[in-house]
Design a protein around this motif. Structure first.
Motif, PDB file in Angstrom:
ATOM      1  N   VAL A  99       0.861  -1.169   0.000  1.00 40.33           N
ATOM      2  CA  VAL A  99       0.000   0.000   0.000  1.00 40.33           C
ATOM      3  C   VAL A  99       0.900   1.222   0.000  1.00 40.33           C
ATOM      4  O   VAL A  99       1.759   1.372   0.855  1.00 40.33           O
ATOM      5  CB  VAL A  99      -0.922   0.007   1.244  1.00 40.33           C
ATOM      6  CG1 VAL A  99      -1.750   1.274   1.274  1.00 40.33           C
ATOM      7  CG2 VAL A  99      -1.800  -1.225   1.236  1.00 40.33           C
ATOM      8  N   GLU A 100       0.707   2.061  -0.986  1.00 43.68           N
ATOM      9  CA  GLU A 100       1.524   3.261  -1.114  1.00 43.68           C
ATOM     10  C   GLU A 100       0.773   4.446  -0.538  1.00 43.68           C
ATOM     11  O   GLU A 100      -0.391   4.656  -0.842  1.00 43.68           O
ATOM     12  CB  GLU A 100       1.845   3.501  -2.581  1.00 43.68           C
ATOM     13  CG  GLU A 100       2.816   4.608  -2.820  1.00 43.68           C
ATOM     14  CD  GLU A 100       3.145   4.696  -4.295  1.00 43.68           C
ATOM     15  OE1 GLU A 100       2.487   5.483  -4.994  1.00 43.68           O
ATOM     16  OE2 GLU A 100       4.045   3.972  -4.730  1.00 43.68           O
ATOM     17  N   GLU A 101       1.452   5.179   0.316  1.00 42.42           N
ATOM     18  CA  GLU A 101       0.868   6.365   0.915  1.00 42.42           C
ATOM     19  C   GLU A 101       1.714   7.562   0.481  1.00 42.42           C
ATOM     20  O   GLU A 101       2.940   7.511   0.532  1.00 42.42           O
ATOM     21  CB  GLU A 101       0.904   6.236   2.439  1.00 42.42           C
ATOM     22  CG  GLU A 101       0.385   7.440   3.179  1.00 42.42           C
ATOM     23  CD  GLU A 101       0.523   7.299   4.690  1.00 42.42           C
ATOM     24  OE1 GLU A 101       0.088   8.223   5.373  1.00 42.42           O
ATOM     25  OE2 GLU A 101       1.071   6.298   5.168  1.00 42.42           O
ATOM     26  N   PRO A 149      11.007   7.488  -2.637  1.00 40.38           N
ATOM     27  CA  PRO A 149      10.706   8.146  -3.916  1.00 40.38           C
ATOM     28  C   PRO A 149       9.905   9.426  -3.711  1.00 40.38           C
ATOM     29  O   PRO A 149       9.088   9.526  -2.786  1.00 40.38           O
ATOM     30  CB  PRO A 149       9.893   7.103  -4.675  1.00 40.38           C
ATOM     31  CG  PRO A 149       9.337   6.202  -3.632  1.00 40.38           C
ATOM     32  CD  PRO A 149      10.260   6.266  -2.444  1.00 40.38           C
ATOM     33  N   LEU A 150      10.160  10.387  -4.571  1.00 40.67           N
ATOM     34  CA  LEU A 150       9.369  11.615  -4.585  1.00 40.67           C
ATOM     35  C   LEU A 150       8.053  11.340  -5.292  1.00 40.67           C
ATOM     36  O   LEU A 150       8.020  10.659  -6.314  1.00 40.67           O
ATOM     37  CB  LEU A 150      10.124  12.718  -5.340  1.00 40.67           C
ATOM     38  CG  LEU A 150      11.416  13.215  -4.707  1.00 40.67           C
ATOM     39  CD1 LEU A 150      12.209  14.033  -5.706  1.00 40.67           C
ATOM     40  CD2 LEU A 150      11.105  14.023  -3.471  1.00 40.67           C
ATOM     41  N   SER A 196      13.382  23.143   1.234  1.00 33.87           N
ATOM     42  CA  SER A 196      13.049  24.565   1.404  1.00 33.87           C
ATOM     43  C   SER A 196      11.549  24.810   1.291  1.00 33.87           C
ATOM     44  O   SER A 196      11.060  25.846   1.735  1.00 33.87           O
ATOM     45  CB  SER A 196      13.805  25.398   0.375  1.00 33.87           C
ATOM     46  OG  SER A 196      13.494  24.967  -0.936  1.00 33.87           O
ATOM     47  N   THR A 197      10.832  23.875   0.687  1.00 27.73           N
ATOM     48  CA  THR A 197       9.369  23.947   0.568  1.00 27.73           C
ATOM     49  C   THR A 197       8.818  22.569   0.921  1.00 27.73           C
ATOM     50  O   THR A 197       9.558  21.590   0.923  1.00 27.73           O
ATOM     51  CB  THR A 197       8.938  24.325  -0.866  1.00 27.73           C
ATOM     52  OG1 THR A 197       9.380  23.305  -1.757  1.00 27.73           O
ATOM     53  CG2 THR A 197       9.491  25.670  -1.284  1.00 27.73           C
ATOM     54  N   PRO A 198       7.520  22.455   1.200  1.00 30.02           N
ATOM     55  CA  PRO A 198       6.955  21.127   1.466  1.00 30.02           C
ATOM     56  C   PRO A 198       7.196  20.174   0.283  1.00 30.02           C
ATOM     57  O   PRO A 198       7.141  20.578  -0.865  1.00 30.02           O
ATOM     58  CB  PRO A 198       5.473  21.416   1.658  1.00 30.02           C
ATOM     59  CG  PRO A 198       5.429  22.817   2.156  1.00 30.02           C
ATOM     60  CD  PRO A 198       6.529  23.525   1.404  1.00 30.02           C
ATOM     61  N   VAL A 199       7.490  18.918   0.610  1.00 30.64           N
ATOM     62  CA  VAL A 199       7.820  17.899  -0.382  1.00 30.64           C
ATOM     63  C   VAL A 199       6.855  16.731  -0.222  1.00 30.64           C
ATOM     64  O   VAL A 199       6.552  16.324   0.895  1.00 30.64           O
ATOM     65  CB  VAL A 199       9.284  17.428  -0.180  1.00 30.64           C
ATOM     66  CG1 VAL A 199       9.631  16.318  -1.135  1.00 30.64           C
ATOM     67  CG2 VAL A 199      10.250  18.583  -0.343  1.00 30.64           C
ATOM     68  N   CYS A 200       6.409  16.183  -1.335  1.00 29.98           N
ATOM     69  CA  CYS A 200       5.525  15.014  -1.321  1.00 29.98           C
ATOM     70  C   CYS A 200       6.372  13.754  -1.536  1.00 29.98           C
ATOM     71  O   CYS A 200       7.094  13.656  -2.521  1.00 29.98           O
ATOM     72  CB  CYS A 200       4.475  15.107  -2.415  1.00 29.98           C
ATOM     73  SG  CYS A 200       3.334  16.469  -2.177  1.00 29.98           S
ATOM     74  N   LEU A 201       6.270  12.814  -0.607  1.00 29.68           N
ATOM     75  CA  LEU A 201       7.038  11.578  -0.651  1.00 29.68           C
ATOM     76  C   LEU A 201       6.099  10.382  -0.661  1.00 29.68           C
ATOM     77  O   LEU A 201       4.998  10.435  -0.116  1.00 29.68           O
ATOM     78  CB  LEU A 201       7.949  11.474   0.564  1.00 29.68           C
ATOM     79  CG  LEU A 201       8.977  12.574   0.748  1.00 29.68           C
ATOM     80  CD1 LEU A 201       9.663  12.440   2.104  1.00 29.68           C
ATOM     81  CD2 LEU A 201      10.000  12.532  -0.366  1.00 29.68           C
ATOM     82  N   LYS A 202       6.555   9.296  -1.269  1.00 32.12           N
ATOM     83  CA  LYS A 202       5.797   8.045  -1.283  1.00 32.12           C
ATOM     84  C   LYS A 202       6.319   7.150  -0.168  1.00 32.12           C
ATOM     85  O   LYS A 202       7.503   6.852  -0.102  1.00 32.12           O
ATOM     86  CB  LYS A 202       5.965   7.322  -2.620  1.00 32.12           C
ATOM     87  CG  LYS A 202       5.382   8.061  -3.785  1.00 32.12           C
ATOM     88  CD  LYS A 202       5.637   7.276  -5.069  1.00 32.12           C
ATOM     89  CE  LYS A 202       5.180   8.041  -6.296  1.00 32.12           C
ATOM     90  NZ  LYS A 202       5.492   7.296  -7.537  1.00 32.12           N
ATOM     91  N   LEU A 203       5.432   6.738   0.707  1.00 29.58           N
ATOM     92  CA  LEU A 203       5.757   5.782   1.769  1.00 29.58           C
ATOM     93  C   LEU A 203       5.103   4.459   1.413  1.00 29.58           C
ATOM     94  O   LEU A 203       3.992   4.430   0.918  1.00 29.58           O
ATOM     95  CB  LEU A 203       5.224   6.254   3.119  1.00 29.58           C
ATOM     96  CG  LEU A 203       5.694   7.613   3.630  1.00 29.58           C
ATOM     97  CD1 LEU A 203       5.047   7.895   4.967  1.00 29.58           C
ATOM     98  CD2 LEU A 203       7.195   7.659   3.753  1.00 29.58           C
TER      99      LEU A 203
END
Length: 86
Positions: free
Chosen positions: A5-7, A45-46, A78-85
């Protein structure tokens, strides 16, 4: 058969804080070992491949990673980053 399951999470770093520390502060559990960028255990991963420009490393990490991945233990954003968990 099990499925991964990818979050996708959005992480905002405080001044001087690594992405790994920010993830932990927000209650996420991320695998890590060295916290120095040597082992690559914290590689994630981003979710948005246009975000690498928001990332900085205080010193170049020794662990290998793809352009669309980040070593969370030593990367700062430096800014919010979206990452895959997973």
């Amino acid at each position: 058969m099990s499925q991964l399951v990818e979050e996708v999470v959005t992480v905002a770093c405080e001044a001087g804080e690594s992405l790994l520390s920010a993830l932990e502060r927000q209650g996420h559990r991320v695998e890590y070992q060295c916290r120095q960028g040597y082992c690559g255990a914290c590689r994630l991963p981003l979710a948005d491949e246009s975000q690498p420009q928001a990332l900085t490393y205080l010193r170049p990490p020794l662990a290998w990673h793809e352009d669309n991945e980040v070593l969370t233990c030593c990367a700062h954003a430096s800014t919010p980053v979206c990452l895959k968990l997973t």
